[in-house]
Design a protein around this motif. Sequence first.
Motif, short mmCIF file in Angstrom:
data_model
loop_
_atom_site.label_atom_id
_atom_site.label_comp_id
_atom_site.label_asym_id
_atom_site.label_seq_id
_atom_site.Cartn_x
_atom_site.Cartn_y
_atom_site.Cartn_z
N ALA A 200 0.83 -1.21 0.00
CA ALA A 200 0.00 0.00 0.00
C ALA A 200 0.87 1.25 0.00
O ALA A 200 0.58 2.23 -0.70
N LEU A 201 1.92 1.24 0.78
CA LEU A 201 2.84 2.38 0.84
C LEU A 201 3.46 2.64 -0.53
O LEU A 201 3.51 3.78 -1.00
N GLU A 202 3.89 1.57 -1.19
CA GLU A 202 4.50 1.68 -2.51
C GLU A 202 3.51 2.19 -3.56
O GLU A 202 3.88 2.90 -4.48
N VAL B 219 -1.20 4.43 -1.27
CA VAL B 219 -2.49 4.32 -0.57
C VAL B 219 -2.36 5.00 0.78
O VAL B 219 -1.40 4.77 1.51
N ASP B 220 -3.33 5.83 1.12
CA ASP B 220 -3.34 6.51 2.41
C ASP B 220 -3.96 5.60 3.45
O ASP B 220 -5.08 5.10 3.27
N PHE B 221 -3.23 5.33 4.55
CA PHE B 221 -3.75 4.44 5.60
C PHE B 221 -3.05 4.74 6.92
O PHE B 221 -1.99 5.35 6.96
N ASP B 222 -3.67 4.29 7.98
CA ASP B 222 -3.12 4.41 9.33
C ASP B 222 -2.19 3.22 9.55
O ASP B 222 -2.62 2.07 9.53
N GLY B 223 -0.91 3.49 9.75
CA GLY B 223 0.08 2.43 9.93
C GLY B 223 -0.17 1.54 11.11
O GLY B 223 0.34 0.43 11.20
N LYS B 224 -0.99 1.98 12.06
CA LYS B 224 -1.28 1.19 13.26
C LYS B 224 -2.51 0.29 13.08
O LYS B 224 -2.82 -0.50 13.96
N GLU B 225 -3.20 0.44 11.96
CA GLU B 225 -4.41 -0.36 11.74
C GLU B 225 -4.07 -1.84 11.71
O GLU B 225 -3.07 -2.27 11.14
N LYS B 226 -4.92 -2.63 12.34
CA LYS B 226 -4.78 -4.09 12.39
C LYS B 226 -5.95 -4.74 11.69
O LYS B 226 -7.04 -4.18 11.61
N ASN C 57 -9.66 -0.13 6.33
CA ASN C 57 -9.26 0.77 5.26
C ASN C 57 -9.48 0.07 3.91
O ASN C 57 -8.95 -1.02 3.66
N GLU C 58 -10.27 0.71 3.05
CA GLU C 58 -10.63 0.09 1.79
C GLU C 58 -9.43 -0.20 0.90
O GLU C 58 -9.35 -1.23 0.24
N GLY C 59 -8.45 0.70 0.88
CA GLY C 59 -7.25 0.49 0.07
C GLY C 59 -6.46 -0.71 0.54
O GLY C 59 -6.02 -1.54 -0.26
N LEU C 60 -6.26 -0.81 1.85
CA LEU C 60 -5.56 -1.98 2.41
C LEU C 60 -6.34 -3.26 2.16
O LEU C 60 -5.78 -4.30 1.82
N ARG C 61 -7.66 -3.16 2.30
CA ARG C 61 -8.51 -4.33 2.08
C ARG C 61 -8.42 -4.79 0.63
O ARG C 61 -8.34 -5.99 0.34
N ASP C 62 -8.42 -3.84 -0.30
CA ASP C 62 -8.30 -4.21 -1.72
C ASP C 62 -6.98 -4.93 -1.99
O ASP C 62 -6.94 -5.92 -2.73
#
Length: 144
Positions: free
Chosen positions: A71-73, A76-83, A103-108
């Motif tokens: 996601a970082l690469e 994608v905007d996300f909270d790094g602490k999300e589990k 987070n939808e981006g992480l989920r995708d």
Amino acid sequence: MSRTCIGNHSGIIQKLIEQFHMDEKKVITFKKENIGSLHFGNTEGSNTLEGQDILVVGTPYHAEFLYKLAALEMGVDFDGKEKMKPQIVTHNGYRFWFTTFENEGLRDIHFWMLESELEQAVGRARLLRNACEVHLFVLLRRLF
């Protein structure tokens, strides 16, 4: 069927092998199960099961940091602490309980990586070129 689920249901893979009259050599699952020559993570490009009926058992999760790194690469905007956590999700027209990110981006990214691994496993039978079957077992709790 996560590693934990399979671990909590001792003998479930063996029961599936018996149910579908499979040889252990025709099973793709987690490496720690020590069944067959292929496992999630090493199926890509193998033709050893071409034209054979096979059994694919499991939901191949990766470590959370891999999804976040991807996601970082990708920006994608996300909270790094999300589990990851169990939740109701909608994917490909189905609504079900699944352990993933809010987070939808992480989920995708999670679904893309998971589906890619499953496609590789299922593809080892080379279904488009051969008359064979693949029995796929992943655990989804569908909501009605």
